[in-house]
Design an enzyme around this catalytic site. Structure first.
Site, PDB file in Angstrom:
ATOM      1  N   SER A  65      34.379  54.373  17.486  1.00 50.30           N
ATOM      2  CA  SER A  65      33.163  53.586  17.265  1.00 50.30           C
ATOM      3  C   SER A  65      33.337  52.085  17.371  1.00 50.30           C
ATOM      4  O   SER A  65      32.356  51.347  17.339  1.00 50.30           O
ATOM      5  CB  SER A  65      32.555  53.931  15.902  1.00 50.30           C
ATOM      6  OG  SER A  65      32.026  55.237  15.925  1.00 50.30           O
TER       7      SER A  65
ATOM      8  N   SER B 132      29.620  53.924  17.452  1.00 51.55           N
ATOM      9  CA  SER B 132      28.424  53.610  16.702  1.00 51.55           C
ATOM     10  C   SER B 132      28.260  52.125  16.395  1.00 51.55           C
ATOM     11  O   SER B 132      27.209  51.701  15.915  1.00 51.55           O
ATOM     12  CB  SER B 132      28.436  54.395  15.377  1.00 51.55           C
ATOM     13  OG  SER B 132      29.473  53.936  14.525  1.00 51.55           O
TER      14      SER B 132
ATOM     15  N   LYS C 279      28.322  44.745  10.899  1.00 49.75           N
ATOM     16  CA  LYS C 279      27.656  46.030  11.092  1.00 49.75           C
ATOM     17  C   LYS C 279      26.884  46.398   9.828  1.00 49.75           C
ATOM     18  O   LYS C 279      27.292  46.079   8.711  1.00 49.75           O
ATOM     19  CB  LYS C 279      28.718  47.088  11.414  1.00 49.75           C
ATOM     20  CG  LYS C 279      28.183  48.441  11.860  1.00 49.75           C
ATOM     21  CD  LYS C 279      29.347  49.345  12.264  1.00 49.75           C
ATOM     22  CE  LYS C 279      28.891  50.743  12.673  1.00 49.75           C
ATOM     23  NZ  LYS C 279      30.026  51.601  13.081  1.00 49.75           N
TER      24      LYS C 279
END
Length: 479
Positions: free
Chosen positions: A190, A166, A84
């Site tokens: 997330s 996210s 990420k």
């Protein structure tokens, strides 16, 4: 090279890939080339991968030579992994949390978990898109959008199905088979939310089990990285590799003695037998008919596999009204501490981020920045009465009047939630979650989730693996 086909790779987990590399049937370079080719072919539709590591092939070549000359470092040797965009890497890739104000930021040191992955022999293949600032920028911002990377799409239905956030890019990329696994981060939902929407396994660990050093923060009391994979076994491998006590992270220090270097011994296909699983029906109320049928089918699987299902389990905190005071206060303090360490010309505080966005409003403020402004308006010293009262109240509610209460009162091994329902109480408690695929609806994939107390990852892995092996519900998207 004969084995490198979409059909074979779709069913190849880390253990299978390692066996093939040991037999010299494939190489790490083959894997990097294969995944790079898939990214080049399909990422335009999905927009999950922000950038590839320009040194990936050379790293894979070196790891192949090392294997030939001295043997394997372990289960991740030569395995391509995506990260990420809020996880630092000390290489030629960038770390921006999806924001254009950090689009050119190149870190000087690896995040602790990135270093652990490198040491284990993983190839850090690239960085993936995410909801900007971990979905703490604007109320109107959709999951999967960032000013740096644009909108991530769900590979099961680009532009149709919700991608989740996210860790949106982590979810979409692994669903689309752009790497063996990805590392996401979670503050509240997330990891498990995008994992559910992309028919993946998502493991959100106990806060502190994995270090947060070198990860652009949201809130220190809830932040944690974690693996997102296509199988429970791959999640177990990645989790074990990343554990370790980091002197730079106080929560990591506090977890000493709680982690395992290897979670694969907990992969037990009979792990549900005689396990006591609680069904908190309050969290099933909002399901539509398709979702309800999938949830009930999943509960029947638990029974069929020998679990003792306690239905219904009540959590005293289940109808509590939550606010986000803790996140607002911690975000400002934690982000300011991170940004203050960056060299010029980057922003060095939340206030500077807001000002930068205002100067570049056409690109930076497509959805506004109201959440950033609210957080800036909070004092952010973490000595405020509002903050301290909220932190204490919510940790007590979610632990002694929440998950711990249910586990102890009903003598449970775990709670069983539909989709990612219940993620917020686990997030505020700092407790782990593990979501696995459970089927598909007209709105896209759906998962079910196991939850338990602090450092219960071995139990969750055992239960989720047994459920996965009994059902094998996951099917890849058609690209």
């Amino acid at each position: 090279m004969a084995l490198i086909s979409d059909e074979w790779m779709a069913n190849a987990d880390i253990i299978t890939l390692q066996l093939a590399m040991e037999r010299r049937e494939i190489s790490s370079v083959d894997l990097v080339v294969y995944y790079t080719g898939r990214i080049e072919a399909y990422n335009g539709k999905i927009n999950a991968v922000l950038e590839l590591n320009p040194d990936a092939v050379e790293i894979a070549e070196a790891l192949d030579r090392e294997r030939a000359e001295g043997g394997s470092r372990g289960p991740l040797h030569g395995i391509p992994i995506l990260l990420k965009d809020n996880i630092q890497t000390a290489d030629r890739m960038h770390t921006s949390a999806g924001s254009i104000c950090l689009a050119e930021h190149v870190a000087s040191v690896d995040a602790y978990i990135a270093a652990k992955l490198r040491d284990a022999g993983a190839v850090l293949l690239g960085k993936v898109n995410m909801t900007e600032w971990a979905n703490f920028m604007a109320v109107a911002m959709p999951s999967g959008y960032s000013s740096r990377g644009g909108q991530v799409a769900n590979p099961y239905g680009p532009g149709i199905y919700e991608v989740g956030g996210s860790s949106s890019g982590s979810g979409a990329a692994i669903a689309a088979h752009f790497a063996v696994g990805a590392i996401g981060t979670e503050t509240s939902g997330s990891i498990v939310n995008p994992a559910g929407h992309n028919s993946l396994v998502g493991l959100k660990p106990t806060v502190g089990l994995l270090s947060r050093s070198g990860i652009i923060p949201l809130a220190s009391s809830q932040d944690t990285p974690g693996p997102m994979t296509r199988t429970v076994s791959d999640a177990a491998v990645l989790l074990g590799v990343m554990t370790g006590v980091d002197a730079s992270d106080a929560r990591s220090i506090a977890s000493e003695g709680q982690g395992h270097r290897d979670y694969t011994p907990y992969l037990d296909s009979r792990g549900l037998h005689q396990a006591r699983i609680g069904i908190p029906r309050w969290y099933y109320q909002q399901l539509d008919e398709e979702e309800r049928q999938i949830a009930e089918r999943a509960i029947q699987v638990l029974r069929d596999e020998g679990a003792i299902v306690i239905d219904d389990v009540a959590l005293p905190c289940q109808d509590a009204v939550w606010n986000y005071d803790v996140l607002l206060y911690e975000f400002k303090r934690d982000l300011n501490a991170y940004l203050a360490k960056l060299d010029p010309p980057y922003v060095h505080s939340l206030q500077e981020v807001i000002a930068f966005n205002e100067r570049h409003a056409n690109q930076a403020l497509v959805y506004g920045q109201d959440t950033l402004i609210w957080s800036e308006d909070a004092n952010g010293t973490l000595s405020e009465e509002t903050y301290l009262t909220s932190l204490h109240r919510y940790q007590e509610l979610t632990r002694s009047q929440g998950i711990d209460h249910a586990l102890q009162t009903y003598q449970l091994d775990a709670l069983f939630f539909p989709k990612d329902e219940g993620e917020d109480i686990a997030a505020r408690a700092g407790y782990p979650l593990l979501i696995v695929p459970a089927g598909y609806t007209s709105k896209g994939p759906m998962g079910v989730m196991f939850a338990a107390g602090a450092f219960s990852e071995p139990t969750l892995i055992k239960l989720a693996y047994a459920f996965e092996q009994a059902t094998l519900y996951r099917r890849p998207p058609i690209l």
